[in-house]
Design a protein around this motif. Structure first.
Motif, PDB file in Angstrom:
ATOM      1  N   ARG A 122      -1.324  -0.331   0.573  1.00  0.00           N
ATOM      2  CA  ARG A 122      -1.864   0.946   0.087  1.00  0.00           C
ATOM      3  C   ARG A 122      -3.067   0.763  -0.826  1.00  0.00           C
ATOM      4  NH1 ARG A 122       1.986   4.879  -2.952  1.00  0.00           N
ATOM      5  NH2 ARG A 122       3.248   3.096  -3.629  1.00  0.00           N
ATOM      6  N   LEU A 190      12.621  -5.489  -3.884  1.00  0.00           N
ATOM      7  CA  LEU A 190      11.702  -5.260  -5.011  1.00  0.00           C
ATOM      8  C   LEU A 190      12.162  -4.060  -5.839  1.00  0.00           C
ATOM      9  CD1 LEU A 190       9.184  -5.997  -6.597  1.00  0.00           C
ATOM     10  CD2 LEU A 190       7.808  -4.779  -4.903  1.00  0.00           C
ATOM     11  N   ARG A 194      12.837  -4.476  -9.742  1.00  0.00           N
ATOM     12  CA  ARG A 194      12.244  -3.562 -10.745  1.00  0.00           C
ATOM     13  C   ARG A 194      13.334  -2.871 -11.551  1.00  0.00           C
ATOM     14  NH1 ARG A 194       8.117  -1.409  -6.274  1.00  0.00           N
ATOM     15  NH2 ARG A 194       6.325  -2.714  -6.834  1.00  0.00           N
ATOM     16  N   GLY A 252       5.997   0.979  -7.204  1.00  0.00           N
ATOM     17  CA  GLY A 252       4.940   0.528  -6.292  1.00  0.00           C
ATOM     18  C   GLY A 252       3.619   1.182  -6.621  1.00  0.00           C
ATOM     19  N   SER A 264      -1.583  -3.710  -3.248  1.00  0.00           N
ATOM     20  CA  SER A 264      -0.330  -3.298  -3.903  1.00  0.00           C
ATOM     21  C   SER A 264       0.401  -4.548  -4.384  1.00  0.00           C
ATOM     22  CB  SER A 264       0.506  -2.459  -2.926  1.00  0.00           C
ATOM     23  OG  SER A 264       0.758  -3.162  -1.732  1.00  0.00           O
ATOM     24  N   ALA A 265       1.656  -4.379  -4.765  1.00  0.00           N
ATOM     25  CA  ALA A 265       2.413  -5.498  -5.332  1.00  0.00           C
ATOM     26  C   ALA A 265       2.458  -6.671  -4.350  1.00  0.00           C
ATOM     27  CB  ALA A 265       3.828  -5.037  -5.652  1.00  0.00           C
TER      28      ALA A 265
HETATM   29  O1  LIG Z   1       3.840   0.566  -3.205  1.00  0.00           O
HETATM   30  C1  LIG Z   1       3.436  -0.047  -2.196  1.00  0.00           C
HETATM   31  O2  LIG Z   1       2.619   0.402  -1.395  1.00  0.00           O
HETATM   32  C2  LIG Z   1       3.982  -1.414  -1.953  1.00  0.00           C
HETATM   33  C3  LIG Z   1       5.442  -1.360  -2.108  1.00  0.00           C
HETATM   34  O3  LIG Z   1       6.163  -0.985  -1.205  1.00  0.00           O
HETATM   35  C4  LIG Z   1       6.011  -1.577  -3.441  1.00  0.00           C
HETATM   36  O4  LIG Z   1       5.330  -2.142  -4.328  1.00  0.00           O
HETATM   37  O5  LIG Z   1       7.160  -1.187  -3.641  1.00  0.00           O
END
Ligand SMILES: O=C([O-])CC(=O)C(=O)O
Ligand SMILES: NC(=O)C1=CN([C@@H]2O[C@H](COP(=O)(O)OP(=O)(O)OC[C@H]3O[C@@H](n4cnc5c(N)ncnc54)[C@H](O)[C@@H]3O)[C@@H](O)[C@H]2O)C=CC1
Length: 354
Positions: A122, A190, A194, A252, A264-265
């Motif tokens: 993204r 993730l 988090r 995210g 992104s991440a």
């Molecule tokens: O936010 C994003 O586009 C990438 C992602 O899935 C995340 O970091 O959870």
């Protein structure tokens, strides 16, 4: 016959395809191939999208995993460099690189675990669903390769939107007659990573001591942390619940905005993916009580896919756990999550059935 000729002959015998495509490479590379074939026990792991932001760090982390004996790095760009770099690490996994569609089948053949972080990330202002247009086709092609070359492999799917890409992969496997629902896992680790971090911050604990189930899916309101089930048992104020739920759901986006157009991440995602892959490999090895959250084929709700805790064993996600008791706040969240998830799942299914 001198030593180099002997090694080259042995390489050609053990790995004929590789030998052909590496005719001009040094005998040292061929020596590594020989060792791979006869070497340490362990699992064969492929990373598809290995030259990307997640892929590079994940390649590093998987090369450090002692359960990996062979690591295949596949991408449509830059794999020779990443492979050369990672292969110099003095850990036991033997690394091989594969570049472009014509090498996909060689990358996949014989793999036990395939991890997929291939696809576009993204930029600020985009939703994960905005990635569907490009990533749906990428996941379709890679899944077709898996169905053909390693239909028994466990698949860890990272490419977004996970809520749609997992149904896409499932439909491809069904079409090919190879679908085993236990072996396809959408990576939502993730969200858990988090959740543990943010909850531990609020509670003043070490994140490693905290357990937070995160269920639903992997986008916005479909990410549903079950704060009533946090371990060690604790209570939160309504303000803390609101803050934590939102921060976990928008984690995210927080990174996308901070990176300001640069993606992104990647680092925290590679960490989460490596943790999840390690859990899958320990499950494949037969370790008991490996439980993680993942987005899987599910009967926990009326939806065909849902993220919840799963027990990972020799066959993949062998048991999918129920959600357990929810409070009123979580029940409202679940209804919202299911509404959005239903559309995202259907979008993925229709992409293949159309
Ligand atoms: O936010 C994003 O586009 C990438 C992602 O899935 C995340 O970091 O959870
Ligand atoms: N599940 C999750 O929790 C998360 C998922 N993601 C998703 O992971 C994906 C990758 O993100 P990044 O690594 O940051 O992107 P990136 O753009 O840095 O890397 C993606 C890599 O995929 C490769 N690629 C493109 N088409 C391919 C194909 N047909 N076959 C093989 N490789 C191909 C690209 O060449 C590139 O090297 C994105 O879709 C992103 O949204 C990102 C973070 C968290």
């Amino acid at each position: 016959m001198d030593a180099n000729q002997r090694i080259a002959r042995l390489s050609a015998h053990l790995c004929p395809q590789k030998f052909q495509s590496m005719e001009e490479s040094s005998s040292l590379v061929e020596r590594a191939n020989c060792r791979a074939k006869g070497g340490a026990p362990g699992f064969k792991v492929a990373i598809l999208g290995a030259a990307g932001g997640i892929g590079q760090s994940l390649s590093l982390l998987m090369k450090m995993n002692p359960l990996v004996s062979v690591l295949h790095l596949y991408d449509v760009v830059n794999t020779p460099g990443v492979t050369a770099d990672v292969s110099h690490m003095d850990t036991s996994a033997v690394v091989r690189g594969f570049l472009g569609a014509k090498e996909l089948e060689n990358a996949l053949t014989g793999m036990d675990l395939v991890i997929i972080p291939a696809g576009v990330p993204r930029k600020p202002g985009m939703t994960r669903d905005d990635l569907f247009k490009i990533n749906a086709g990428i996941v379709k092609t890679l899944s077709e390769g898996i169905a053909k070359c390693c239909p028994n492999a466990v698949v860890n799917l990272i490419s977004n939107p996970v809520n749609s890409t997992v149904p896409i992969a499932a439909e491809v496997f069904k079409k090919a007659g190879t679908y085993d629902p236990k072996k396809l896992l959408g990576v939502t680790m993730l969200d858990v990573v988090r959740a543990k971090t943010f909850v531990a911050e609020v509670l003043g604990l070490d994140p490693r001591e905290v357990d937070v189930p995160v269920v639903g899916g992997h986008a916005g309101v479909t990410i549903l942390p079950l704060l009533s089930q946090v371990k060690p048992a604790c209570s939160f104020t309504p303000e803390e619940i609101e803050y934590l739920t939102k921060r976990i759901q928008d984690g995210g986006t927080e990174v996308v905005q901070a990176k300001a157009g640069a993606g992104s991440a990647t680092l925290s995602m590679a960490f989460a993916a490596a943790k999840f892959a390690d859990a899958c490999l320990r499950g494949l090895r037969g370790d008991a009580n490996i439980v993680e959250c993942a987005f899987v084929d599910s009967q926990v709700t009326e939806l065909p896919f849902f993220a919840s805790k799963v027990r990972i064993g020799r066959n993949g996600a062998e048991e999918v756990y129920q959600l357990g008791p929810l409070n009123e706040y979580e029940r409202v969240g679940l209804d919202k999550a299911k509404k959005e998830l239903a559309d995202s799942i259907q979008k993925g299914v229709s992409f293949i059935r159309k």
